[in-house]
Design a protein around this motif. Structure first.
Motif, PDB file in Angstrom:
ATOM      1  N   UNK A  63      72.316  11.962 -32.925  1.00  0.00           N
ATOM      2  CA  UNK A  63      72.239  10.906 -31.922  1.00  0.00           C
ATOM      3  C   UNK A  63      71.560   9.640 -32.426  1.00  0.00           C
ATOM      4  N   UNK A  64      70.566   9.764 -33.303  1.00  0.00           N
ATOM      5  CA  UNK A  64      69.912   8.568 -33.828  1.00  0.00           C
ATOM      6  C   UNK A  64      70.855   7.798 -34.749  1.00  0.00           C
ATOM      7  N   UNK A  65      71.675   8.514 -35.500  1.00  0.00           N
ATOM      8  CA  UNK A  65      72.660   7.875 -36.362  1.00  0.00           C
ATOM      9  C   UNK A  65      73.705   7.146 -35.532  1.00  0.00           C
ATOM     10  N   UNK A  66      74.108   7.767 -34.440  1.00  0.00           N
ATOM     11  CA  UNK A  66      75.080   7.139 -33.545  1.00  0.00           C
ATOM     12  C   UNK A  66      74.491   5.894 -32.894  1.00  0.00           C
ATOM     13  N   UNK A  67      73.248   5.959 -32.483  1.00  0.00           N
ATOM     14  CA  UNK A  67      72.600   4.788 -31.874  1.00  0.00           C
ATOM     15  C   UNK A  67      72.580   3.612 -32.851  1.00  0.00           C
ATOM     16  N   UNK A  68      72.295   3.902 -34.116  1.00  0.00           N
ATOM     17  CA  UNK A  68      72.282   2.849 -35.123  1.00  0.00           C
ATOM     18  C   UNK A  68      73.680   2.284 -35.345  1.00  0.00           C
ATOM     19  N   UNK A  69      74.686   3.151 -35.293  1.00  0.00           N
ATOM     20  CA  UNK A  69      76.075   2.705 -35.452  1.00  0.00           C
ATOM     21  C   UNK A  69      76.459   1.724 -34.362  1.00  0.00           C
TER      22      UNK A  69
END
Length: 248
Positions: A63-69
């Motif tokens: 989820x943190x990677x997706x938020x950054x995306x």
């Protein structure tokens, strides 16, 4: 199908169907966020497209990677009009009694939870904009029980259900959500995989029905249409793009 002044975010866009989608949206006038877990392939595709694209790296199961995306997409282009949830992984064709728990959890995490996480992160932006279009890449395995192993089949059935739920929930907000069901397509999703011999033998007769291989561009064309104004009243549709395999 003009996408001038629109922004498309495509996951799994470093190769195969995702790359074809990214290229197709760019050709139709969109600015494209080319997302892949492999930074090198994402960069290559964005470079091929040119000024209308930016590369982004993300693990959609995190989820943190997706938020950054999503932050990259919005900070770069200011909006997200189209989301193509295309990233996914294959299983080993193992039958339910034979699949390792770790494989089950990984496939579900990427294919289903990953699709949810990106959708969950993008929806607030589409709601603020007053609309948007989401196209999910499900699979023929999303409507069959014998087109893949247990993990992949369950994950893609889940994507079909998620597609319908999102379509129903946000129809009045101008957000449409549809899914394509690719049949056998020339991609590298199974490259290097070692398939379970028992599952492969059991699934073989059904898989043989889909003997015609599609090109990634044929899947991209379907996604382009579903995201376009030409499909403005199509919402919650689960569209086989399989050369007639699902009709057998």
């Amino acid at each position: 199908m003009n996408f001038d002044d629109r922004v498309a975010l495509v996951t799994g866009a470093g190769s195969g169907i995702g790359k074809a989608m990214a290229v197709a949206f760019a050709k139709a006038g969109a600015r494209v966020v080319v997302c892949d877990i492999d930074a090198a392939t994402a960069g290559q595709v964005a470079a091929e497209i040119g000024d209308a694209a930016v590369a982004a790296t993300a693990d959609i199961g995190d989820d943190s990677s997706v938020a950054a995306l999503v932050e990259t997409a919005v900070s770069t282009y200011g909006r997200i009009d189209v989301l193509c949830n295309n990233a996914g992984i294959m299983d080993t064709m193992a039958l339910p009694a034979d699949i390792p728990l770790a494989q089950w959890e990984r496939v579900l995490r990427v294919n289903l939870t990953g699709t949810f996480l990106v959708t969950h992160a993008v929806l607030p932006h589409m709601l603020r904009q007053g609309g948007g279009a989401i196209v999910n890449t499900a699979s023929e395995a999303g409507i069959r029980g014998a087109a893949a192993g247990a993990a992949y089949t369950a994950s893609k059935h889940g994507v079909v259900g998620l597609t319908k739920s999102v379509a129903w929930a946000y129809a009045k907000d101008g957000i449409r959500c549809n899914a394509i069901l690719p049949g056998p397509t020339m991609t590298n999703i199974a490259n290097g995989a070692t398939f379970d011999p028992t599952g492969s033998a059991r699934l073989g007769p059904v898989l043989a029905l889909g003997e015609r291989l599609a090109q990634p561009e044929q899947m991209a064309d379907a996604a382009l249409y579903l995201a376009s104004d030409a499909a403005s009243f199509i919402n919650g549709a689960i569209v086989p793009v399989d050369g007639g395999w699902s009709a057998a």
